[in-house]
Design a protein around this motif. Structure first.
Motif, mmCIF file in Angstrom:
data_model
loop_
_atom_site.group_PDB
_atom_site.id
_atom_site.type_symbol
_atom_site.label_atom_id
_atom_site.label_comp_id
_atom_site.label_asym_id
_atom_site.label_seq_id
_atom_site.Cartn_x
_atom_site.Cartn_y
_atom_site.Cartn_z
ATOM 1 N N ASP A 39 -8.062 12.202 16.938
ATOM 2 C CA ASP A 39 -8.347 11.728 18.290
ATOM 3 C C ASP A 39 -9.675 12.276 18.816
ATOM 4 N N LYS A 170 -7.975 2.366 9.538
ATOM 5 C CA LYS A 170 -6.604 2.865 9.646
ATOM 6 C C LYS A 170 -6.570 4.375 9.800
ATOM 7 N N ALA A 173 -5.750 6.020 13.125
ATOM 8 C CA ALA A 173 -4.385 6.029 13.660
ATOM 9 C C ALA A 173 -3.643 7.251 13.135
ATOM 10 N N PRO A 174 -2.606 7.754 13.768
ATOM 11 C CA PRO A 174 -2.107 7.308 15.055
ATOM 12 C C PRO A 174 -2.948 7.856 16.218
ATOM 13 N N GLU A 177 -2.159 11.365 18.988
ATOM 14 C CA GLU A 177 -1.190 12.290 18.418
ATOM 15 C C GLU A 177 -1.431 13.695 18.970
ATOM 16 N N HIS B 364 3.571 7.832 9.305
ATOM 17 C CA HIS B 364 2.965 8.735 10.285
ATOM 18 C C HIS B 364 2.177 7.959 11.335
ATOM 19 N N ARG B 365 1.498 6.908 10.898
ATOM 20 C CA ARG B 365 0.690 6.133 11.836
ATOM 21 C C ARG B 365 1.560 5.398 12.845
ATOM 22 N N LYS B 366 2.732 4.941 12.370
ATOM 23 C CA LYS B 366 3.546 4.139 13.275
ATOM 24 C C LYS B 366 4.490 5.007 14.112
ATOM 25 N N TYR B 367 5.045 6.034 13.495
ATOM 26 C CA TYR B 367 6.042 6.857 14.201
ATOM 27 C C TYR B 367 5.543 8.288 14.316
ATOM 28 N N LYS B 368 4.511 8.507 15.115
ATOM 29 C CA LYS B 368 3.907 9.836 15.145
ATOM 30 C C LYS B 368 4.859 10.868 15.733
ATOM 31 N N TRP B 371 7.484 11.748 13.122
ATOM 32 C CA TRP B 371 6.846 12.452 12.012
ATOM 33 C C TRP B 371 6.887 13.964 12.247
#
Lengths: 361, 408
Positions: A39, A170, A173-174, A177, B364-368, B371
Motif C-alpha cells: 500500500d 496484481k 493487491a490486496p 491491507e 491473499h489478494r481476495k481475502y486479506k 489470510w
C-alpha cells in the motif's frame, strides 16, 4: 543584494523537482514499503498532501516577505536575536540536508560503481563542482538544471517503460491491507522529502515574477508527487512487497530490464540520474547555505564563504554516519520528525507570529 | 577577453588530462577478470561447496582455427572450493584463480539437491546482496551434486551454462530467475518452484576424429561416443525454502498451466476414430485465471484455463473440415489439458501438501482479513481445498493441410 541573477518560474519549478526527486528516486519505494508494504502508493499520496501544506506556507511567507530570504525575514518576524538564532538553526538544517545528500550520492557511487575509489574522493569532486557553480550564481545552477532535469525525467520514463513487461498489476493487491497507522507512518519520509521545497523561501527574492510563486510550488509538489507515485507503483508491480528489503529498488528494477537480449544492463542510466540529480541537489543547498550565511553575517559578497563552507560540507558528509545502515536507520527513524518540524511546524509558527504582528501594527 | 584566451590552452590541457585518467581508480581490464558463467552450490560438512565455471577467453577466440579437426581446447574451467559461507568459499577460490572473479556475466546458478533439502535461504543471500551478481541469473535445482552438473559442455553453445540459460528462456518447464526466486520465497502465499536440470545421455557427436558408426563393424567401432547434455527434466517443489519433492516433465506441464506461465507447448490428444492413434496440437497461447472462494469453512478454487493451438499432426483420418469433428477435437484438447493439470494438482496437494501453484497469493489478494489467521497454515488449507478446472480450448489453424488424404 548579494545575488544579481534572476530565475524564471519554469527554472524554479525544475529546481524544486530535481532537488526533491534526486534523493527519493533510488531508495524511496523501499523505505515507504517497509511500513506500508504493497500500500506504499497510498502513503505517497498522503505525503503529497502534506507537501501541499508546506507549499501553502511557502506561498504565504513568500507573499508577506517578497524581497527577503528566510534568513532575513526570521529577524523581521522574531526580532534580531531570536531571529538570528532561528536563522542559524535553519542554516544548519540546510547544511545537514546538503551533507546528507552528498554522502548518499558518493556512497551509492562508491558502493555500486566505483568500489575501489575512496568515498571522500567522490565527495570532494562533487563539492568542488558545486563550488564552481556557486561562484557563478543561482542563475547558472538553474540553467544547468534546465538541461539535467529533462535528461533525468526521460531516463526514468525510459526505464519504467522498458520495465512494463516485468510488471504485474496484481502485485498491488490486496489494497489497504496495511492499517491506517502503517500507511501514515510510511508517508512520513516522502513527506519530509517533498517538504524540502521549503528551501524555496531562500530564493523567493530572486524570482523574476513573484506572483508566480503559488503556481511554482503547486506545480512542483504535484509533479514530485506524481513521480513518487509512479515510481512506487512501478517498483511494487515489478517486485511485489519484497522491495521493503531492498536498499535501492529502482536500481534493482533497472538491472532486470531485458528487451529480447538486446537492451539490458541499464544501470549506467541510473548512475546518470543519480549523479546529475545529486549534483543539483547538493549544489542548490550548498548555495543556500553560502548565501544564507553571508546574509546572516551581513557580508557584501557570499563568494569568500564558498570554499570554507565546502570543506565543512565534505567533512560533515563523511561524519553523518559510519555506514549505509546507520544512514538508513536515521532516514526511516528520526529524520522525518526532525525534518518536518523544520519544514512544517516552525514555519507554521513563524507564519502565525508574522500574521499576528502584522495585525498588531 | 584576451585574458580568457590565455587560459584556453590550459583548460584544454586539463580536459584532456581528465579524459585520459577517467576511471583509472576502478578500472577492470578484461585480461584481469575471471568471468564466471555458472555457479553451483552443494552442501558440505564444512558448510557449502561453491563450484564455478570460469571462461577461458583464449579458447573462445579465433573461431575459424578451431574447426577442421584440430584438437579442441577446453573452453571452460570448473573449479570448486569449500567454506562455511558462500562468500568464504568464494574467497577460497581466489587461492586457485589468479584473476579477479567476475560475477557480472553469471548466467545460471545451480543448487544441489542436498542443500536444497536443507534450505535455500542459507545460500542465496549472497547472490542478492552482492552488487556484482545479477538478479537475472537463472536458477536451477539438480538431483545429486551441482558440482557434477557443471562439469559438462554443450554441443551447440560454447558452454553448458549458456545452453541451460537458453533452455530456461525457451520455457519448457518453469523458468526462474534469482529475482523470481526471491519473490516466491518471500511473498505471502507463494512457495518456490525451480526447474530441475540434470545431465542425460544426449546423442552422439559425429565428426572427424570421432568414433564412426560402421554397420557390422566390431564392437569398438560400432559404439559412437556418447555425449551428456544438460537437460530440463522436471521441477523441484519447495516448502518455503526446503525442497520437498520432484515433478516429472508431464506434471511440470500441468504446473505451468496452473501457474499461468504457459508460453507454448505441445498437447497430444487421442484420435477420435481409432483407438491407438493420436493427434498433436501445438499450443500457441495459454492463460489461466484462478479465483478463490471461502465461505468461512471451505476453500475452493475455480481455475479457468484458456488455450489456443494449431493442429500439426494426425495419425488417424478424421475430417477436420467438419465443424462437428473439429468441436470434438477442441473438447478432447480441453480434456487433455485438464488431465495434465489434475495430475500435477494431485501430486502437490496429496503427496507434497505444498501450495506450489501460487493459489495462496490469489487467496491473499481476495481475502486479506481471513489470510491473517489462515496464512500461517496455508499449506494445510491448500491441500484440503477442492479445485474446479474448466478449460476453454480452441484450435486455430491446421498447418498446410486441411483434411488428410484418406487411405486407399
Amino acid at each position: 543584494m548579494l545575488e544579481g541573477g534572476k530565475i524564471d518560474g519554469r527554472q524554479a519549478v525544475y529546481l524544486c523537482i530535481t532537488f526533491v526527486i534526486a534523493t527519493a528516486l533510488l531508495s524511496l519505494p523501499g523505505i515507504v514499503a517497509a511500513h506500508a508494504k504493497q500500500d506504499a502508493w497510498i502513503s505517497s499520496l498522503l505525503a503529497t498532501m502534506i507537501g501541499l501544506a508546506v507549499a501553502g506556507i511557502v506561498v504565504k511567507l513568500g507573499s508577506l516577505f517578497p524581497q527577503q530570504t528566510l534568513v532575513e525575514f526570521t529577524e523581521e518576524i522574531l526580532g534580531t536575536w531570536l531571529g538570528k538564532l532561528l536563522g542559524l538553526t535553519y542554516l544548519l538544517f540546510f547544511l545537514y540536508i546538503a551533507a546528507f545528500m552528498l554522502r548518499e550520492t558518493s556512497s551509492f557511487l562508491n558502493e555500486i560503481f566505483l568500489p575501489k575509489t575512496p568515498l571522500i574522493a567522490i565527495a570532494i569532486i562533487i563539492a568542488l563542482l558545486g563550488a564552481y557553480t556557486i561562484k557563478h550564481g543561482l542563475e547558472v545552477l538553474a540553467r544547468v538544471n534546465q538541461i539535467f532535469l529533462p535528461v533525468i525525467v526521460a531516463s526514468v520514463i525510459f526505464i519504467f517503460l522498458l520495465l512494463i513487461p516485468e510488471m504485474d498489476p496484481k502485485r498491488l493487491a490486496p489494497v489497504l491491507e496495511a492499517g491506517p497507522q502503517d500507511i501514515a507512518r510510511g508517508s512520513l519520509v516522502p513527506a519530509a522529502w517533498i517538504g524540502e521545497i521549503f528551501a524555496l523561501t531562500m530564493v523567493v527574492p530572486f524570482l523574476l515574477k513573484k506572483r508566480e510563486l503559488g503556481e511554482i510550488v503547486l506545480k512542483s509538489v504535484l509533479a514530485v508527487g506524481t513521480v513518487f507515485l509512479l515510481i512506487i507503483i512501478g517498483c511494487i508491480a515489478t517486485f511485489d512487497s519484497i522491495i521493503e528489503f531492498m536498499i535501492y529498488p529502482v536500481l534493482n528494477a533497472s538491472r532486470i530490464i531485458n528487451v529480447s537480449e538486446f537492451i539490458d544492463r541499464l544501470e549506467p542510466i541510473i548512475m546518470v540520474i543519480w549523479v546529475t540529480g545529486g549534483f543539483v541537489k547538493v549544489t542548490f543547498f550548498y548555495y543556500i547555505i553560502v548565501l544564507g550565511s553571508a546574509q546572516w553575517l551581513r557580508l557584501k559578497s557570499y563568494r569568500p564563504l564558498t570554499l570554507p563552507l565546502g570543506v565543512i560540507l565534505v567533512s560533515l558528509s563523511i561524519l553523518v554516519g559510519d555506514n549505509i545502515l546507520e544512514i538508513l536507520h536515521f532516514l526511516s527513524g528520526p529524520f522525518p520528525f526532525f525534518a518536518l518540524s523544520f519544514e512544517l511546524l516552525i514555519p507554521l509558527l513563524l507564519l502565525a507570529i508574522a500574521l499576528v504582528r502584522k495585525r498588531w501594527k | 577577453m584576451s585574458k580568457n584566451k590565455a587560459y584556453c590552452p590550459l583548460v584544454f590541457l586539463l580536459v584532456i588530462c581528465c579524459l585520459l585518467s577517467a576511471g583509472c581508480w576502478d578500472r577492470e581490464e578484461l585480461s584481469d577478470l575471471a568471468i564466471i558463467l555458472a555457479a553451483g552450490i552443494d552442501a558440505d560438512p564444512a558448510g557449502v561447496e561453491l563450484t564455478v565455471q570460469v571462461v577461458r577467453p583464449a579458447a573462445f577466440g579465433g573461431g575459424a582455427e578451431r574447426q577442421g579437426g584440430q584438437a579442441q581446447e577446453n573452453d571452460i574451467w570448473v573449479v570448486s572450493e569449500k567454506g562455511r559461507t558462500v562468500y568464504e568459499a568464494r574467497r577460497m577460490l581466489k587461492k586457485k584463480v589468479p584473476r579477479q572473479i567476475y560475477w557480472g556475466h553469471n548466467i545460471i546458478m545451480v543448487v544441489g539437491e542436498d542443500i536444497a533439502r536443507e534450505g535455500l535461504r542459507n545460500v542465496t543471500n549472497f547472490f542478492s546482496r552482492f552488487p556484482r551478481a545479477r538478479e537475472t541469473t537463472w536458477v536451477f535445482v539438480t538431483p545429486g551434486k551441482a558440482k557434477e552438473l557443471l562439469k559438462s559442455h554443450s554441443q551447440l553453445e560454447d558452454t553448458s551454462a549458456q545452453a541451460a540459460g537458453n533452455m530456461a528462456r525457451s520455457a519448457i518447464g518453469v523458468a526462474v530467475m534469482l529475482k523470481d526466486l526471491k519473490m516466491m520465497a518471500n511473498v505471502k502465499g507463494s512457495n518456490p518452484v525451480l526447474p530441475r536440470l540434470e545431465l542425460t545421455p544426449s546423442g552422439a557427436p559425429q565428426g572427424i576424429g570421432e568414433y564412426e558408426n560402421i554397420p557390422g563393424g566390431d564392437e569398438q567401432q560400432f559404439i559412437t561416443k556418447i555425449h551428456a547434455e544438460t537437460t530440463t527434466t522436471g521441477t523441484g517443489v519447495f516448502d518455503d525454502d526446503k525442497l520437498v519433492g520432484w515433478l516429472d516433465i508431464g506434471e511440470t506441464r500441468g504446473l505451468v498451466w496452473l501457474r499461468d506461465e504457459v508460453e507454448k507447448g505441445t498437447v497430444i490428444i487421442p484420435s477420435l476414430t481409432e483407438a491407438d492413434k493420436r493427434t498433436s496440437i501445438e499450443i500457441k497461447k495459454g492463460s489461466t485465471e484462478v479465483e478463490p472462494f471461502y465461505d468461512g469453512q471451505n476453500i475452493w478454487f475455480d481455475v479457468s484455463i484458456k488455450a489456443e493451438g494449431d493442429l500439426l499432426e494426425q495419425q488417424s483420418f478424421e475430417d477436420v473440415t467438419d465443424p462437428k469433428i473439429f468441436d470434438k477435437m477442441e473438447q478432447a484438447l480441453a480434456q487433455a489439458i485438464e488431465a495434465r493439470a489434475r495430475e500435477c494438482l494431485e501430486k502437490v496437494q496429496d503427496e507434497f501438501g505444498v501450495d506450489a501453484l501460487d493459489f495462496g497469493k490469489a487467496f491473499h489478494r481476495k481475502y486479506k482479513k481471513d489470510w491473517a489467521q489462515m496464512g500461517g497454515k496455508w499449506n494445510e488449507h491448500f491441500s484440503t481445498a477442492s479445485v474446479n478446472i474448466s478449460v476453454d480450448a480452441e484450435i486455430r489453424h491446421t498447418g498446410l493441410e486441411s483434411k488428410r488424404a484418406p487411405k486407399e
